[in-house]
Design a protein around this motif. Structure first.
Motif, PDB file in Angstrom:
ATOM      1  N   SER A  94       0.713  -6.184   3.912  1.00  0.00           N
ATOM      2  CA  SER A  94      -0.049  -7.145   4.709  1.00  0.00           C
ATOM      3  C   SER A  94       0.019  -8.496   4.021  1.00  0.00           C
ATOM      4  CB  SER A  94      -1.500  -6.694   4.896  1.00  0.00           C
ATOM      5  OG  SER A  94      -2.181  -6.665   3.662  1.00  0.00           O
TER       6      SER A  94
ATOM      7  N   TYR B  24       0.838  -1.202   0.000  1.00  0.00           N
ATOM      8  CA  TYR B  24       0.000   0.000   0.000  1.00  0.00           C
ATOM      9  C   TYR B  24       0.877   1.259   0.000  1.00  0.00           C
ATOM     10  CZ  TYR B  24      -2.997  -3.519   2.298  1.00  0.00           C
ATOM     11  OH  TYR B  24      -3.692  -4.660   2.626  1.00  0.00           O
TER      12      TYR B  24
ATOM     13  N   ILE C 224      -5.309   6.383   2.504  1.00  0.00           N
ATOM     14  CA  ILE C 224      -4.764   5.433   1.531  1.00  0.00           C
ATOM     15  C   ILE C 224      -4.794   6.043   0.135  1.00  0.00           C
ATOM     16  CG2 ILE C 224      -6.976   4.299   1.052  1.00  0.00           C
ATOM     17  CD1 ILE C 224      -5.262   1.628   1.014  1.00  0.00           C
TER      18      ILE C 224
ATOM     19  N   PHE D 287       3.789   6.976   3.326  1.00  0.00           N
ATOM     20  CA  PHE D 287       4.091   5.707   3.981  1.00  0.00           C
ATOM     21  C   PHE D 287       3.746   4.546   3.074  1.00  0.00           C
ATOM     22  CE2 PHE D 287       5.326   6.814   8.217  1.00  0.00           C
ATOM     23  CZ  PHE D 287       4.695   8.013   8.491  1.00  0.00           C
TER      24      PHE D 287
ATOM     25  N   TYR E  16       0.270   5.236   1.454  1.00  0.00           N
ATOM     26  CA  TYR E  16      -0.566   6.168   2.195  1.00  0.00           C
ATOM     27  C   TYR E  16       0.093   7.545   2.169  1.00  0.00           C
ATOM     28  CZ  TYR E  16      -3.226   2.400   4.466  1.00  0.00           C
ATOM     29  OH  TYR E  16      -4.046   1.335   4.729  1.00  0.00           O
TER      30      TYR E  16
END
Lengths: 114, 111
Positions: free
Chosen positions: A94, A33, A45, A90, A35
């Motif tokens: 996951s 991801y 996000i 950032f 962010y």
């Protein structure tokens, strides 16, 4: 060993330039991801990739283009930088999608536009 | 109105006190609830992770979820100066990877 690492940590550049931020994770995770955290610490996000496939694309200007060469890497390229792009970006990862797995974050890239 | 509301603080408490941090949310589809701790110039670090309603305890930390009230809490017992940080609540829907964050509460534990 750093789990989610981003480079560079700091990026100071002029308005109108093009820049890239790199992210790598060594956790063996499938999903990554990007962010954006603004000056008020609000985290939002931008994009998510699962096994190199784009699965989340929030309403982000198309000057921002993510690229995932493999599932351990997710880079962010920004064209024609604007003052409002100044923020901390950032990267996170996951284990997989659809199972509510928590996300693990890198330490951020602090982007300042002059 | 934001989907997730969190009191930004700042919150200052003496060392050893019990700290209560809270978030409210408006979307009943949220099923997974997390608390992250973020030190200055660092990334968010996962503290607690719960699914649906109930309590979860981990050392000095307890997370509570009340889905009927759309309210989640994080309690810190015997607070330490090292707990000084910004605490972010986050939540997501079933089958959706998108995390929605609160704005964070800045906590300072005074020695």
């Amino acid at each position: 060993d750093t789990a989610v690492s981003q480079t560079p940590k700091y990026l100071v550049t002029q308005m109108g330039n093009d820049k890239s931020i790199k992210c790598e994770q060594n956790l063996g995770h499938d999903t990554m991801y990007w962010y954006k955290q603004d000056s008020k610490k609000f985290l939002k996000i931008m994009f998510s990739y699962n096994n190199k496939e784009l699965i989340i694309n929030e309403t982000v200007p198309n000057r921002f283009s993510p690229k995932s060469p493999d599932k351990a890497h997710l880079n962010l390229h920004i064209n024609s930088l604007e003052l409002g792009d100044s923020a901390v970006y950032f990267c996170a990862s996951s284990p997989s999608t659809g199972r509510g797995q928590p996300q693990h974050f890198g330490d951020g890239t602090r982007l300042s536009i002059l | 109105q934001k989907e997730v509301e969190q009191d930004p603080g700042p919150l200052s408490v003496p060392e050893g006190a019990i700290v209560s941090l809270n978030c409210t949310y408006s979307n009943s589809a949220f099923q997974y609830f997390m608390w992250y701790r973020q030190y200055s110039r660092k990334g968010p670090e996962l503290l607690m992770y719960t699914y649906s309603s109930g309590n979860k305890e981990d050392g000095r930390f307890t997370a509570q979820v009340d889905k009927s009230s759309k309210y989640i809490s994080l309690f810190i017992r015997d607070s330490q100066p090292s707990d000084s940080a910004t605490y972010l609540c986050a939540m997501r829907k079933l089958g959706n990877e998108k995390l929605t964050f609160g704005t964070g509460t800045r906590l300072t534990i005074i020695p």
